[in-house]
Design a protein around this motif. Structure first.
Motif, PDB file in Angstrom:
ATOM      1  N   VAL A  48       0.819  -1.215   0.000  1.00 31.40           N
ATOM      2  CA  VAL A  48       0.000   0.000   0.000  1.00 31.40           C
ATOM      3  C   VAL A  48       0.849   1.260   0.000  1.00 31.40           C
ATOM      4  O   VAL A  48       0.557   2.224  -0.724  1.00 31.40           O
ATOM      5  CB  VAL A  48      -0.953  -0.008   1.207  1.00 31.40           C
ATOM      6  N   ASN A  49       1.914   1.281   0.786  1.00 40.09           N
ATOM      7  CA  ASN A  49       2.692   2.516   0.954  1.00 40.09           C
ATOM      8  C   ASN A  49       3.982   2.558   0.125  1.00 40.09           C
ATOM      9  O   ASN A  49       4.589   3.625   0.006  1.00 40.09           O
ATOM     10  CB  ASN A  49       3.034   2.696   2.437  1.00 40.09           C
ATOM     11  N   HIS A  50       4.387   1.418  -0.398  1.00 37.64           N
ATOM     12  CA  HIS A  50       5.608   1.365  -1.207  1.00 37.64           C
ATOM     13  C   HIS A  50       5.332   0.514  -2.445  1.00 37.64           C
ATOM     14  O   HIS A  50       6.083  -0.419  -2.753  1.00 37.64           O
ATOM     15  CB  HIS A  50       6.772   0.786  -0.390  1.00 37.64           C
ATOM     16  N   THR A  51       4.263   0.863  -3.161  1.00 37.58           N
ATOM     17  CA  THR A  51       3.794   0.037  -4.266  1.00 37.58           C
ATOM     18  C   THR A  51       4.843  -0.116  -5.356  1.00 37.58           C
ATOM     19  O   THR A  51       5.012  -1.200  -5.923  1.00 37.58           O
ATOM     20  CB  THR A  51       2.502   0.621  -4.863  1.00 37.58           C
ATOM     21  N   GLN A  52       5.555   0.955  -5.665  1.00 37.09           N
ATOM     22  CA  GLN A  52       6.557   0.874  -6.729  1.00 37.09           C
ATOM     23  C   GLN A  52       7.673  -0.092  -6.362  1.00 37.09           C
ATOM     24  O   GLN A  52       8.188  -0.824  -7.222  1.00 37.09           O
ATOM     25  CB  GLN A  52       7.135   2.250  -7.043  1.00 37.09           C
TER      26      GLN A  52
END
Length: 286
Positions: A48-52
């Motif tokens: 969710v917070n570090h999708t890349q």
């Protein structure tokens, strides 16, 4: 495999040497949990917070086993499954959904919120990364085939209806999967996967979970397989449907495994499914 101390390269090379089809499951380590969690695990935080970063990890894995350098030495790994038992708590979206009841009759199983969470947060970004790796390796985003995360308890009409709704779901991921945003899940998947479709009919298996499933007159499993077959090409959208888990040791051992295999083969012969992309079922080993 890395968590268990095995070399991914060695495992992939063994698959190649054996000449079998390897089905690799892309899953965040903390997503596969039978127990509900009350706080977001690190896996969901990554997604969710570090999708890349997650997409980069997926890309690197898929591309590594399909690169020209890998193919010079080994067969490529062309099938990648996105998640395990995605319609229930085995694919643990409980923290995101803020729900703690993981029973089959609870709010998670086959729910709209589970479908949206899987499709928009997990499937969209992960599928986009797989397709990019396939494009870079082969010049074709579909050469590496995406297998939809397995749908558990496929003996249930509820589960098959949920699979129908997931295939038609329009992905809402404008920032994390822009190339798939607005497209249906079925537009980015080639093969569906089901669990426990034929085991439960006629008599329950010897497990606590199966004991809660009502005994149903024999033959219903054939109707469920007929329903699934309508999804297959040329009339349907899918290239194949794979049974990736049925009861074996967790039922009555070899008796259950033989019953499962016999039912699939009986259906195959009587329905003349020649040319359709079905696989023989795997039997659950634990």
């Amino acid at each position: 495999r890395m968590e268990r101390g095995h070399s991914e390269d060695d495992a992939a090379a063994t698959i190649s040497a054996l000449g079998v089809t390897g089905l690799i499951s892309l899953d965040l380590p903390t997503l596969s949990s039978n127990a509900p969690n009350t706080s977001a695990p690190s896996g969901w935080d990554l997604l969710v917070n570090h999708t890349q970063l997650w997409k980069d990890i997926v890309y690197a894995q898929v591309h590594a086993f399909n690169s020209a350098q890998w193919r010079e030495r080994h067969a490529p790994l062309l099938h990648w499954q996105l998640g395990n038992e995605i319609n229930g708590c085995m694919f643990n979206a409980v923290p995101v959904l803020n729900v703690t009841d993981c029973s089959f009759s609870g709010p998670i199983w086959n729910s709209a919120m589970q479908r949206e969470t899987y499709a928009n947060l997990f499937f969209g970004p992960t599928a986009e990364a797989v397709r990019r790796a396939s494009t870079d390796a082969y010049g074709d985003p579909t050469q590496v085939q995406i297998v939809l995360g397995s749908v558990a308890n496929a003996f249930s009409d509820r589960s098959l209806a949920w699979l129908d709704s997931l295939l038609g779901h329009e992905i809402v991921s404008p920032d994390t999967a822009p190339s798939l945003h607005g497209k249906r899940v079925v537009d980015a998947v080639q093969i569906a996967s089901v669990h426990y479709l034929v085991t439960h009919w006629s008599e329950p298996a010897a497990t606590s979970v199966a004991a809660t499933v009502p005994t149903t007159p024999g033959g219903q499993w054939q109707a469920q397989l007929d329903r699934i077959a309508t999804w297959l090409q040329p009339a349907g959208p899918l290239a194949g449907v794979w049974a990736t888990e049925e009861h074996g040791k967790s039922g009555y051992g070899v008796v259950t495994a033989w019953k499962v295999l016999s039912r699939w083969l009986q259906w195959w012969v009587t329905r003349a499914a020649v040319g359709k992309n079905f696989t023989y079922p795997c039997t659950h080993s634990s």
